[in-house]
Scaffold this motif. Structure first.
Motif, short mmCIF file in Angstrom:
data_model
loop_
_atom_site.label_atom_id
_atom_site.label_comp_id
_atom_site.label_asym_id
_atom_site.label_seq_id
_atom_site.Cartn_x
_atom_site.Cartn_y
_atom_site.Cartn_z
N VAL A 298 -9.00 3.21 3.06
CA VAL A 298 -7.84 2.76 3.82
C VAL A 298 -7.51 3.74 4.94
CG1 VAL A 298 -5.40 2.12 3.73
CG2 VAL A 298 -6.92 1.51 1.84
N LYS A 308 -8.50 5.67 10.13
CA LYS A 308 -8.05 4.49 9.40
C LYS A 308 -9.20 3.49 9.27
CE LYS A 308 -3.19 4.89 10.74
NZ LYS A 308 -1.99 4.18 11.28
N GLU A 366 -5.54 7.34 1.50
CA GLU A 366 -5.56 6.25 0.53
C GLU A 366 -6.96 5.67 0.42
OE1 GLU A 366 -3.71 1.75 -0.21
OE2 GLU A 366 -2.81 3.06 1.32
N TRP A 368 -9.51 3.19 -2.66
CA TRP A 368 -9.53 2.42 -3.90
C TRP A 368 -10.92 2.43 -4.53
CZ3 TRP A 368 -5.60 -1.36 -5.52
CH2 TRP A 368 -4.48 -1.41 -4.69
N ASP A 422 -10.31 -8.12 -0.42
CA ASP A 422 -9.47 -7.38 0.51
C ASP A 422 -8.26 -6.88 -0.28
OD1 ASP A 422 -7.66 -6.49 2.43
OD2 ASP A 422 -8.08 -8.10 3.83
N VAL A 423 -8.09 -5.57 -0.38
CA VAL A 423 -7.00 -5.03 -1.19
C VAL A 423 -5.63 -5.39 -0.62
CG1 VAL A 423 -8.37 -3.12 -2.11
CG2 VAL A 423 -7.06 -2.80 0.02
N THR A 424 -5.57 -5.69 0.67
CA THR A 424 -4.28 -5.99 1.30
C THR A 424 -3.83 -7.42 1.07
OG1 THR A 424 -5.27 -6.59 3.43
CG2 THR A 424 -4.72 -4.27 3.07
N THR A 425 -4.75 -8.32 0.76
CA THR A 425 -4.39 -9.72 0.54
C THR A 425 -4.41 -10.11 -0.93
OG1 THR A 425 -6.69 -10.46 0.84
CG2 THR A 425 -5.28 -10.38 2.80
N ARG A 496 -6.24 3.29 -7.44
CA ARG A 496 -5.81 3.56 -6.07
C ARG A 496 -5.33 5.00 -5.94
NH1 ARG A 496 -0.29 1.10 -3.37
NH2 ARG A 496 -0.83 1.32 -1.15
N LYS A 498 -3.50 7.57 -3.69
CA LYS A 498 -2.58 7.45 -2.56
C LYS A 498 -1.64 8.65 -2.51
CE LYS A 498 0.42 4.13 -0.19
NZ LYS A 498 1.28 5.17 0.39
#
Length: 533
Positions: A298, A308, A366, A368, A422-425, A496, A498
Motif C-alpha cells: 500500500v 505508494k 502499510e 498486507w 483488491d484490499v480497498t474494495t 495487515r 500498518k
C-alpha cells in the motif's frame, strides 16, 4: 428487450469523426478505396463446454466490412424455443469498435484510429443464470453506407453457445471415518456435494472389491463378498459422474473405512487441510507472494522516499521489491514446543517465516499478507475447524511508543468471505479482539492479541498495556474458532501491517535526530485444521 452494449463513443459519433478525418484534403493518406459496406455474413467461432453460471467471453467474429467499424447489437437470445428474458440478458453485453485519439504525425492536431480488435465480442458476466444447454444469439449489424444512409441487417442464431453442467467441487461424509464390522451391515451416511449440478451418480474408482457404494446417495458399506482377514483401512477414490454429460470428477481422502471382524475403537483425527510453507515464489520479487499467500503493498516511507502503490518505484525500490515480507536465514521458523509439535503432527517440513523488517521507517507504512481462500463448508458437519498462526513483533531499542503511550505499529488480523483481489474494495472484519492467544507457549491463554512492545512507559488512552504480559520479541500463538464461518466456501484470513501515526513516529533517534521506527514483524506456521468431533 433491454440490450447492453459497450461502445466508447456512440456509433454515429464514430462514423462522423472518421468521415472528417478521411475526407480532409490536407492529409497525405490518399483516397479511401475501401468504402463502408454492410456485411452480408457474420462468423462467430462457437463455444462448447462452458460451465454453468460462469464468466464467458466469445472470440471476436469475422465480418466482411472492408476494414471499417459496424455497430453490433444483440437482438435476442434463446434456449430451444425459450426466448431469454431480462433476468438472463442483464448479464450479457457486446463490445463495439473503440475510437482512440492519438497525435497526428503529419500535421498538428489529433487523428482518430479505429480499434476493431474486440468488435462483436460477447461477454456473459460471472454469476449469471445460464444453466446447461445450447443457446443461440441473434445479432443486428448497423452501418452508414457511401450515400450516408443508415443500413442494418439481422443475423439469426449468429452465435452458438454450449454450456455443460457444472462439475462438483467438493465431497464430504459425516463421519468421514467408520468401522465396518464384517456381517453387521454397517453403512455410512450419504455423501454431501458442494457446487456443481446435482444430477449425478456415484461410483467407486478403487476398492470396489471390498466396498459398495449407493449410486444415488453415495453411502458406503462393505461389499457382501468381502471378508477381512485382518483389520484394514480402506481409502477409496470416489467418482462423481454427471448424468447429463457423463463427465467424471474423482475425489480421494474423503472417507476412511476401517474393515474388521470385530469392533475397533477409532481415534479422532485432525485434518490439516491448509498448511502452506510460506516460501517466496521469487527471492528477486517478493511482490509475487509465495506458497499459500499473496502480498499487497500500500505505502512505505523511509527517509525522504515515500512510495505508494502504483508508483514506478514500487517495482524498483530494493526494499519493497525484495525485502518486504520475505524469507530470511536470520528469521527461522517458529521454534516453540507447541509450534514444533503441530508441524510434526501435520507432517509438514520446510516451512518458512515471513519477515517484515522495520528499517528506519520515518512515515506511514502499510502492507498486507492475504492467505489463499479456503472452503470451510467441506468440514462443517463432523469437524471443529480453526485457523492458527504464530507471530512475533519486535520493537527494539531504536523504537518507542508514541507521545501518549500508544503503539506506533499494529499487526491487524482480518477475515472475509468475498476477497475481490483488491484490499480497498473488499469488506473486511477485524478479529484481533476475539483471537485466543498464548505468549511463548507459557500455558496462559487469553482473549485478544497482546499489546505490542515491552509495555513500558505511560498507559495509552485505552489503558491496554500489561507490564506482566509483554510479548515483545516473543512468539505469540493465535487461534480463531471457525464455527461461525463453517458454511463459507471462500474464507480468507489476512494480516495487515500498518503504522498508527499520521505523519511520523514520535521516537527520535538520538544519533541522527530523525523520527524513526525500527524492529521487525514475523509470521509463521499459518494453518487451518479440522478436528473430528
Amino acid at each position: 428487450m433491454k440490450n447492453k452494449t459497450l461502445p466508447r463513443l456512440s456509433f454515429v459519433v464514430i462514423c462522423f469523426l472518421i468521415f472528417l478525418v478521411q475526407s480532409c484534403e490536407e492529409t497525405s493518406f490518399g483516397e479511401d478505396l475501401q468504402v463502408r459496406k454492410l456485411p452480408m455474413s457474420i462468423d462467430y467461432p462457437e463455444i462448447l463446454n462452458s460451465r454453468e453460471f460462469s464468466y464467458i467471453q466469445s472470440a471476436a467474429p469475422f465480418v466482411d466490412a472492408n476494414g471499417h467499424a459496424v455497430e453490433f447489437e444483440i437482438v435476442s437470445a434463446r434456449r430451444g424455443d425459450q426466448q431469454l428474458d431480462e433476468t438472463y440478458m442483464e448479464f450479457v453485453s457486446i463490445l463495439n469498435a473503440e475510437i482512440i485519439e492519438t497525435p497526428n504525425p503529419i500535421y498538428d492536431g489529433p487523428m482518430y484510429i479505429e480499434d476493431l480488435g474486440s468488435m462483436g465480442t460477447i461477454i456473459i458476466a460471472e454469476g449469471n443464470p445460464f444453466g446447461y444447454g445450447d443457446y443461440y444469439f441473434t445479432i443486428r449489424l448497423t452501418t452508414v453506407n457511401e450515400a450516408g444512409e443508415t443500413v442494418t441487417e439481422v443475423f439469426e442464431d449468429a452465435f452458438h453457445l454450449n454450456i455443460a453442467p457444472g462439475l462438483v467441487e467438493g465431497l464430504s461424509y459425516c463421519p468421514f471415518k467408520m468401522n465396518f464390522v464384517s456381517g453387521e451391515g454397517t453403512t455410512s451416511g450419504p455423501a454431501e456435494l458442494f457446487g456443481g449440478n446435482p444430477d449425478v451418480r456415484f461410483e467407486l474408482a478403487t476398492e470396489s472389491d471390498k466396498l459398495s457404494i449407493d449410486a444415488v446417495t453415495g453411502a458406503l458399506s462393505l461389499n457382501t463378498s468381502y471378508v477381512p482377514v485382518e483389520t484394514e483401512t480402506l481409502n477409496p477414490i470416489i467418482n462423481v459422474v454427471s448424468n447429463v454429460s457423463e463427465e467424471v470428477t474423482s475425489f480421494e481422502g474423503t472417507f476412511a473405512a476401517v474393515a474388521s471382524l470385530t469392533p475397533v475403537e477409532l481415534e479422532k483425527e485432525n485434518d490439516y487441510f491448509f498448511f502452506p510453507k510460506l516460501k517466496l515464489t521469487s527471492k528477486q520479487n517478493a511482490a509475487l507472494g509465495g506458497d499459500g499467500y499473496s502480498r499487497v503493498f500500500v505505502e512505505h516511507k523511509t527517509g525522504d522516499v515515500h512510495i505508494k502503490a502504483g508508483d514506478p518505484e514500487e517495482t524498483t525500490n530494493w526494499f519493497i521489491s525484495k525485502a518486504l515480507w520475505r524469507n530470511h536465514k536470520n528469521s527461522p521458523v517458529v521454534d516453540t514446543p507447541d509450534a514444533i509439535e503441530v508441524r510434526e503432527e501435520a507432517g509438514v517440513n520446510g516451512t518458512q517465516t515471513l519477515e517484515h523488517q522495520m528499517w528506519t521507517i520515518t512515515g506511514p507504512s502499510e502492507s498486507w499478507i492475504i492467505m489463499d481462500p479456503q472452503n470451510l463448508a467441506l468440514y462443517k458437519g463432523c469437524f471443529d475447524s480453526k485457523a492458527v498462526f504464530w507471530y512475533k513483533i519486535f520493537m527494539n531499542d531504536n523504537s518507542g511508543y508514541e507521545e501518549d503511550g500508544s503503539t506506533p505499529i499494529e499487526l491487524e488480523v482480518h477475515i472475509t468471505s468475498n476477497y475481490t483481489g483488491d484490499v480497498t474494495t473488499t469488506s473486511w472484519t477485524q478479529v484481533n479482539d476475539i483471537l485466543e492467544c498464548e505468549i511463548n507457549n507459557n500455558g496462559t491463554v487469553f482473549t485478544g492479541t497482546p499489546y505490542p512492545g515491552d509495555q513500558s512507559g505511560i498507559q495509552p488512552p485505552n489503558g491496554v498495556k500489561d507490564p506482566s504480559n509483554s510479548p515483545n520479541d516473543l512468539w505469540v500463538r493465535a487461534e480463531l474458532d471457525l464455527d461461525e464461518y463453517r458454511s463459507e466456501e471462500a474464507f480468507t484470513i489476512a494480516f495487515r501491517f500498518k503504522t498508527q501515526y499520521e505523519e511520523e513516529p514520535f521516537y527520535v533517534d538520538p544519533e541522527t535526530g530523525e523520527h524513526v521506527l525500527n524492529g521487525s514483524v514475523r509470521l509463521s506456521n499459518v494453518h487451518f485444521v479440522a478436528s473430528e468431533k
